[in-house]
Scaffold this motif. Structure first.
Motif, PDB file in Angstrom:
ATOM      1  N   VAL A 126       0.837  -1.202   0.000  1.00 49.91           N
ATOM      2  CA  VAL A 126       0.000   0.000   0.000  1.00 49.91           C
ATOM      3  C   VAL A 126       0.870   1.249   0.000  1.00 49.91           C
ATOM      4  CG1 VAL A 126      -1.714   1.323   1.293  1.00 49.91           C
ATOM      5  CG2 VAL A 126      -1.885  -1.175   1.176  1.00 49.91           C
ATOM      6  N   ARG A 127       0.449   2.235  -0.803  1.00 50.12           N
ATOM      7  CA  ARG A 127       1.115   3.535  -0.801  1.00 50.12           C
ATOM      8  C   ARG A 127       0.072   4.624  -0.644  1.00 50.12           C
ATOM      9  NH1 ARG A 127       2.952   7.409  -4.315  1.00 50.12           N
ATOM     10  NH2 ARG A 127       2.122   6.367  -6.153  1.00 50.12           N
ATOM     11  N   SER A 128       0.421   5.649   0.125  1.00 48.71           N
ATOM     12  CA  SER A 128      -0.493   6.753   0.366  1.00 48.71           C
ATOM     13  C   SER A 128      -0.535   7.689  -0.829  1.00 48.71           C
ATOM     14  CB  SER A 128      -0.057   7.534   1.609  1.00 48.71           C
ATOM     15  OG  SER A 128      -0.846   8.691   1.783  1.00 48.71           O
ATOM     16  N   VAL A 129      -1.741   8.001  -1.309  1.00 48.81           N
ATOM     17  CA  VAL A 129      -1.906   8.992  -2.380  1.00 48.81           C
ATOM     18  C   VAL A 129      -3.066   9.928  -2.022  1.00 48.81           C
ATOM     19  CG1 VAL A 129      -0.927   7.568  -4.202  1.00 48.81           C
ATOM     20  CG2 VAL A 129      -3.356   7.398  -3.720  1.00 48.81           C
ATOM     21  N   GLY A 130      -3.265  10.172  -0.718  1.00 43.97           N
ATOM     22  CA  GLY A 130      -4.395  10.984  -0.296  1.00 43.97           C
ATOM     23  C   GLY A 130      -4.070  11.832   0.920  1.00 43.97           C
ATOM     24  N   THR A 131      -5.101  12.462   1.474  1.00 47.71           N
ATOM     25  CA  THR A 131      -4.979  13.372   2.603  1.00 47.71           C
ATOM     26  C   THR A 131      -6.127  13.107   3.565  1.00 47.71           C
ATOM     27  OG1 THR A 131      -6.397  15.088   1.639  1.00 47.71           O
ATOM     28  CG2 THR A 131      -4.082  15.096   0.978  1.00 47.71           C
ATOM     29  N   THR A 132      -6.266  13.963   4.584  1.00 51.17           N
ATOM     30  CA  THR A 132      -7.433  13.851   5.461  1.00 51.17           C
ATOM     31  C   THR A 132      -8.718  14.162   4.712  1.00 51.17           C
ATOM     32  OG1 THR A 132      -7.065  16.137   6.185  1.00 51.17           O
ATOM     33  CG2 THR A 132      -6.167  14.391   7.564  1.00 51.17           C
ATOM     34  N   ASN A 149      -9.449   9.815   1.455  1.00 50.56           N
ATOM     35  CA  ASN A 149      -8.847   8.562   1.902  1.00 50.56           C
ATOM     36  C   ASN A 149      -8.413   7.733   0.691  1.00 50.56           C
ATOM     37  OD1 ASN A 149      -9.170   8.876   4.750  1.00 50.56           O
ATOM     38  ND2 ASN A 149     -11.351   8.474   4.507  1.00 50.56           N
ATOM     39  N   ASP A 150      -7.467   8.285  -0.078  1.00 51.43           N
ATOM     40  CA  ASP A 150      -7.000   7.623  -1.294  1.00 51.43           C
ATOM     41  C   ASP A 150      -5.695   6.882  -1.022  1.00 51.43           C
ATOM     42  OD1 ASP A 150      -9.133   8.943  -2.363  1.00 51.43           O
ATOM     43  OD2 ASP A 150      -7.991  10.170  -3.766  1.00 51.43           O
ATOM     44  N   PHE A 151      -5.554   5.718  -1.620  1.00 49.97           N
ATOM     45  CA  PHE A 151      -4.343   4.929  -1.485  1.00 49.97           C
ATOM     46  C   PHE A 151      -4.231   4.031  -2.705  1.00 49.97           C
ATOM     47  CE2 PHE A 151      -7.902   2.880   0.564  1.00 49.97           C
ATOM     48  CZ  PHE A 151      -7.841   1.560   0.154  1.00 49.97           C
ATOM     49  N   SER A 152      -3.090   3.405  -2.878  1.00 52.84           N
ATOM     50  CA  SER A 152      -2.938   2.451  -3.972  1.00 52.84           C
ATOM     51  C   SER A 152      -2.454   1.127  -3.410  1.00 52.84           C
ATOM     52  CB  SER A 152      -1.946   2.969  -5.028  1.00 52.84           C
ATOM     53  OG  SER A 152      -0.625   2.988  -4.517  1.00 52.84           O
ATOM     54  N   ILE A 153      -2.889   0.033  -4.036  1.00 55.82           N
ATOM     55  CA  ILE A 153      -2.421  -1.305  -3.700  1.00 55.82           C
ATOM     56  C   ILE A 153      -1.796  -1.890  -4.959  1.00 55.82           C
ATOM     57  CG2 ILE A 153      -3.028  -3.562  -2.785  1.00 55.82           C
ATOM     58  CD1 ILE A 153      -5.529  -2.383  -1.588  1.00 55.82           C
ATOM     59  N   ILE A 194     -13.247   2.311  15.049  1.00 56.22           N
ATOM     60  CA  ILE A 194     -14.223   1.248  15.307  1.00 56.22           C
ATOM     61  C   ILE A 194     -13.682  -0.122  14.930  1.00 56.22           C
ATOM     62  CG2 ILE A 194     -16.098   2.879  14.844  1.00 56.22           C
ATOM     63  CD1 ILE A 194     -16.614   1.267  12.236  1.00 56.22           C
ATOM     64  N   ALA A 195     -12.462  -0.171  14.364  1.00 54.70           N
ATOM     65  CA  ALA A 195     -11.958  -1.418  13.798  1.00 54.70           C
ATOM     66  C   ALA A 195     -11.107  -2.199  14.794  1.00 54.70           C
ATOM     67  CB  ALA A 195     -11.147  -1.143  12.536  1.00 54.70           C
ATOM     68  N   GLU A 196     -11.370  -3.483  14.859  1.00 51.50           N
ATOM     69  CA  GLU A 196     -10.541  -4.411  15.621  1.00 51.50           C
ATOM     70  C   GLU A 196      -9.383  -4.904  14.766  1.00 51.50           C
ATOM     71  OE1 GLU A 196     -12.111  -7.695  18.445  1.00 51.50           O
ATOM     72  OE2 GLU A 196     -11.895  -8.656  16.479  1.00 51.50           O
ATOM     73  N   ASP A 197      -9.638  -5.120  13.494  1.00 58.28           N
ATOM     74  CA  ASP A 197      -8.620  -5.529  12.522  1.00 58.28           C
ATOM     75  C   ASP A 197      -8.880  -4.806  11.207  1.00 58.28           C
ATOM     76  OD1 ASP A 197      -7.331  -7.450  14.167  1.00 58.28           O
ATOM     77  OD2 ASP A 197      -8.745  -9.006  13.561  1.00 58.28           O
ATOM     78  N   ILE A 198      -7.812  -4.642  10.416  1.00 55.81           N
ATOM     79  CA  ILE A 198      -7.932  -4.247   9.016  1.00 55.81           C
ATOM     80  C   ILE A 198      -7.230  -5.319   8.202  1.00 55.81           C
ATOM     81  CG2 ILE A 198      -7.425  -2.529   7.259  1.00 55.81           C
ATOM     82  CD1 ILE A 198      -7.505  -0.391   9.362  1.00 55.81           C
ATOM     83  N   GLN A 199      -7.993  -6.004   7.354  1.00 59.01           N
ATOM     84  CA  GLN A 199      -7.491  -7.168   6.623  1.00 59.01           C
ATOM     85  C   GLN A 199      -7.272  -6.816   5.149  1.00 59.01           C
ATOM     86  OE1 GLN A 199     -10.916  -9.645   7.427  1.00 59.01           O
ATOM     87  NE2 GLN A 199      -9.943 -10.610   9.200  1.00 59.01           N
ATOM     88  N   PHE A 200      -6.167  -7.303   4.593  1.00 62.36           N
ATOM     89  CA  PHE A 200      -5.818  -7.051   3.198  1.00 62.36           C
ATOM     90  C   PHE A 200      -5.629  -8.376   2.458  1.00 62.36           C
ATOM     91  CE2 PHE A 200      -4.169  -3.559   5.674  1.00 62.36           C
ATOM     92  CZ  PHE A 200      -4.337  -2.425   4.904  1.00 62.36           C
ATOM     93  N   ILE A 201      -6.099  -8.425   1.241  1.00 61.12           N
ATOM     94  CA  ILE A 201      -5.674  -9.439   0.275  1.00 61.12           C
ATOM     95  C   ILE A 201      -5.202  -8.677  -0.954  1.00 61.12           C
ATOM     96  CG2 ILE A 201      -6.331 -11.367  -1.186  1.00 61.12           C
ATOM     97  CD1 ILE A 201      -8.413 -12.158   0.803  1.00 61.12           C
ATOM     98  N   SER A 202      -3.924  -8.805  -1.295  1.00 62.04           N
ATOM     99  CA  SER A 202      -3.378  -8.065  -2.423  1.00 62.04           C
ATOM    100  C   SER A 202      -3.851  -8.665  -3.737  1.00 62.04           C
ATOM    101  CB  SER A 202      -1.850  -8.079  -2.367  1.00 62.04           C
ATOM    102  OG  SER A 202      -1.368  -7.411  -1.220  1.00 62.04           O
ATOM    103  N   GLY A 203      -4.148  -7.784  -4.691  1.00 64.34           N
ATOM    104  CA  GLY A 203      -4.512  -8.231  -6.025  1.00 64.34           C
ATOM    105  C   GLY A 203      -6.014  -8.287  -6.265  1.00 64.34           C
ATOM    106  N   SER A 211     -12.367   1.775  -8.417  1.00 65.65           N
ATOM    107  CA  SER A 211     -11.985   0.374  -8.563  1.00 65.65           C
ATOM    108  C   SER A 211     -11.318  -0.145  -7.296  1.00 65.65           C
ATOM    109  CB  SER A 211     -11.021   0.234  -9.741  1.00 65.65           C
ATOM    110  OG  SER A 211     -10.499  -1.064  -9.803  1.00 65.65           O
ATOM    111  N   SER A 212     -11.538  -1.428  -7.015  1.00 64.45           N
ATOM    112  CA  SER A 212     -10.810  -2.109  -5.942  1.00 64.45           C
ATOM    113  C   SER A 212      -9.946  -3.198  -6.553  1.00 64.45           C
ATOM    114  CB  SER A 212     -11.785  -2.698  -4.921  1.00 64.45           C
ATOM    115  OG  SER A 212     -12.705  -3.561  -5.555  1.00 64.45           O
ATOM    116  N   ALA A 213      -9.474  -2.947  -7.783  1.00 72.96           N
ATOM    117  CA  ALA A 213      -8.718  -3.956  -8.518  1.00 72.96           C
ATOM    118  C   ALA A 213      -7.388  -4.277  -7.858  1.00 72.96           C
ATOM    119  CB  ALA A 213      -8.477  -3.489  -9.954  1.00 72.96           C
TER     120      ALA A 213
END
Length: 725
Positions: free
Chosen positions: A102-108, A111-115, A143-152, A167-169
């Protein structure tokens, strides 16, 4: 009306706080001898030593899986990581970038980012496996207990897309809401950050019933004050309740909540003036990053939104090895104010850093509905073990936009300079009225089977998707266009585990966007283009031993896109789905206990992203705009004893080409440093924390996906005191 709503929210928060402290008084005797932080987080069997990451992740319709059984790169960040790096004034991306993909491409404000180089926003997030419940501006991480990622890309296991606008591609990001634990939770937290930003957070959890089958977890937020950026105010109020029930045959969970968020100033997104996709002659380089502590906005620029979410999950056993499940969600979000530069950014017009930009004022109202019904069963055929899931889902989405989009100078403009200040010209703030813009409906059906034989697992999955999209004239609210489209996305995966410590895998997965209709400016006007697909092939290896997990994946992603194509003999160009971008890379992640008293989390990603099949072949072989080749993160914690720890993080982002390699955004390295100390005050456990983000106060640009520039946040201090009553 808004003031009344705010007053109501504050009254509710105060009432919840009062109830919580009354409950706490009776529970203090039982809780004061234990450390709730350790019980809640590190007491979970799935959490790795150090508590920053978990070895369990969600596989969509397949349910939760151990990371060693998943044929993709996965990362799960725990509440400890979310709290440590998600300061009250920090953008959501400050937490997400602990995943090296993940890379940050956003601000407050965004909430933009790239995967893996592919852009996502807050709108593409899932909540408890349900899509469409967050927005680009509205994603409360507390509010989150976990944040889960699956790349791709992974429509085969995620079902319908998480967003109908973006897109969430690049991957799946799932928020798992906090739930009541077996230990009562009576937590009050105060924070101070920036220049004068004060926050109060209440967290109450209880289990009820003869076997504690019922659970209630309530989280509230009150935040107000100035951030580390000059004249940048942030205000938020929220309340969320999670109710769950579990017994031998069923599990249910209901999350519901409200949040209001208002940000004054804080603009950080810039673009460079261009013509035909190239910078104008007055721009020969990316200007040096200005002082990140300054506010690059004018009085009146603001973004304000409020919304509600409901998320329901239920599963019911009906036979040995068989269960049915249902998931449903609703999101209402109203962007009350969005006053910013046209296209949400400001335009730099020359090497001196001069700014010339029209202003924009708009308002949106979005509603998302989602429903899913499925069945899951385990059975054997000879020596083969099957885990089969069949699910059908449907989503409805509607959006209202401003009937009169005030831009192009009709409400004024901004001028000035990056280094000397920005000012408004002829600014006035019009009244905005929203009108219906679009209505979308989506249907999907998914089938997946995980076949196990000895040390091997084979995943076979397929997802069929259909979409119906209606566009409207916002003033008359009459239909102006209709598009029907459909697509099939397969998923294949293979895992082989030669022993308990090693897992080798290979997989193929896909994702797709909704179809589109060609506008009247092209020769093939009215043609319906198929959904653009993103396809990924990946293979890798994972290793787990003594509380340490590391994984290495190699991937190749191909993303289709629509481009302008010229054909001899025609007066107009064609708009066709004939473009393509390729992303080839390596992703390495490490999590867990590095040595006694030392915990680690992080990794790196190398990404070679190239354009192919571009319009007239002009940019074939050139780098995809705004995608850095190197990305790395490392968080290291020294746990001196049970009461004192020091944690530091370094984040590196490599240089990125923009404007088809005409310009380059420099690389940068940033550091964060924090300490935690646990003690008791009158027998009440208290945790004091201090954190400094961007320790060296570095000014830098992040390349926005495309040709934009995001200015860094300045050095920010955060202090907090958490009381477990």
């Amino acid at each position: 009306m808004m003031k009344n709503k705010k007053a109501l929210v504050m009254s509710v928060l105060c009432a919840v706080a009062s109830v919580g402290f009354v409950m706490s008084a009776s529970a203090a005797e039982q809780t004061m001898h234990g450390n709730l932080d350790e019980v809640v987080v590190e007491g979970r069997a799935d959490v790795l030593p150090g508590g920053m990451a978990s070895k369990e992740t969600s596989m969509g319709i397949l349910g939760n899986k151990d990371v060693m059984d998943v044929p993709f790169q996965t990362t799960t960040l725990t509440e400890k990581t979310i709290t440590t790096f998600g300061g009250p004034n920090q953008p959501l991306q400050s937490v997400l970038i602990n995943n090296p993909a993940v890379r940050s491409v956003g601000t407050t404000l965004h909430n933009d980012f790239s995967i893996r180089g592919l852009k996502s926003t807050g709108s593409s997030l899932y909540v408890n496996g349900i899509p469409g419940l967050m927005t680009q501006f509205w994603a409360p991480s507390y509010i989150a207990e976990d944040i889960q990622f699956i790349s791709g890309p992974n429509s085969g296991i995620s079902g319908l897309p998480s967003s109908y606008e973006t897109s969430s591609a690049g991957g799946i990001v799932n928020f798992v809401s906090k739930k009541a634990t077996d230990n009562d939770i009576n937590r009050y937290k105060q924070t101070f950050s920036g220049k004068s930003s004060f926050g109060e957070y209440i967290d109450i959890g209880r289990r009820f019933g003869e076997n504690k089958e019922w659970g209630v977890r309530i989280n509230t937020e009150w935040l107000d004050g100035k951030t580390a950026i000059d004249n940048h105010d942030m205000e938020a109020q929220g309340i969320f309740a999670n109710i769950d029930h579990k017994d031998d045959n069923s599990k249910s969970n209901l999350l519901m909540g409200y949040r209001h968020l208002n940000i004054e100033g804080g603009a950080r997104w810039f673009t460079l003036k261009n013509a035909n996709g190239k910078p104008v002659s007055d721009i020969t380089k990316v200007p040096s990053a200005p002082d990140a502590g300054k506010n690059y906005g004018i009085p009146g620029l603001a973004k304000e939104a409020e919304g509600y979410i409901f998320a329901l999950n239920h599963e019911q056993k009906f036979a040995d090895g068989w269960k049915w499940f249902a998931n449903a969600g609703y999101n209402y979000n109203k962007l009350n104010r969005n006053i910013i530069g046209a296209s949400s950014n400001f335009t730099i017009i020359n090497d001196k850093g001069d700014i010339a930009n029209n202003l924009m004022s708009t308002q949106t109202v979005t509603k998302n509905y989602y429903a899913q019904l499925g069945i899951n069963g385990q059975f054997k055929t000879g020596d083969l073990e099957h885990d089969v899931t069949l699910a059908a889902d449907k989503a409805w989405h509607s959006i209202k936009g401003a009937k009169d989009m005030y831009k192009d100078g009709s409400m004024g403009s901004v001028a000035g300079n990056l280094y000397n200040g920005i000012y408004g010209v002829g600014v006035w703030f019009p009244k905005i009225e929203p009108g219906l813009s679009s209505k979308d409906q989506y249907w999907g059906i998914s089938l997946a089977d995980t076949v196990k034989y000895n040390k091997a697992q084979l995943l076979l999955g397929v997802h069929k998707h259909a979409a119906s999209v209606d566009s409207y004239n916002k003033k008359t609210e009459k239909v102006t266009g209709h598009v029907d489209s459909n697509a099939v996305c397969p998923t294949y995966g293979f895992v082989y585990q030669p022993d308990e410590h090693v897992s080798m895998y290979a997989s193929h997965s896909e994702n797709f966007d909704k179809g589109s209709v060609v506008s009247g400016t092209y020769e093939n006007s009215g043609e319906i283009l198929d959904p653009a697909k993103t396809k990924q092939n990946e293979f890798g290896v994972k290793y787990e031993n003594a509380g340490f997990v590391t994984s290495l994946g190699v991937f190749d992603i191909t993303q289709s896109n629509n481009i302008v194509v010229h054909r001899d003999g025609y007066s107009k160009d064609f708009f066709l789905q004939d473009g393509e971008a390729k992303y080839k890379g390596i992703e390495l992640s490490v999590n867990g206990k590095l040595a006694p008293k030392w915990n680690v989390m992080g990794g790196f990603m190398y990404l070679d992203a190239e354009q192919h099949k571009t319009a007239r072949g002009t940019n074939d072989g050139k780098a995809v705009n705004g995608v850095a080749r190197w990305n790395a993160v490392a968080a290291l914690e020294y746990q001196a004893d049970d009461n004192f720890s020091v944690i530091g993080r370094g984040v590196y982002v490599g240089k990125a080409d923009i404007f088809n390699e005409s310009l380059q955004v420099p690389s940068h390295m940033t550091y964060d440093l924090g300490v935690n100390y646990k003690t008791k005050i009158n027998a009440t456990p208290v945790t004091f924390s201090a954190m400094c983000y961007n320790l060296t106060d570095k000014n830098y640009w992040d390349a926005h996906t495309g040709n934009g520039l995001i200015l860094s946040n300045p050095r920010t201090f955060m202090l907090s005191a958490q009381f477990d009553l």
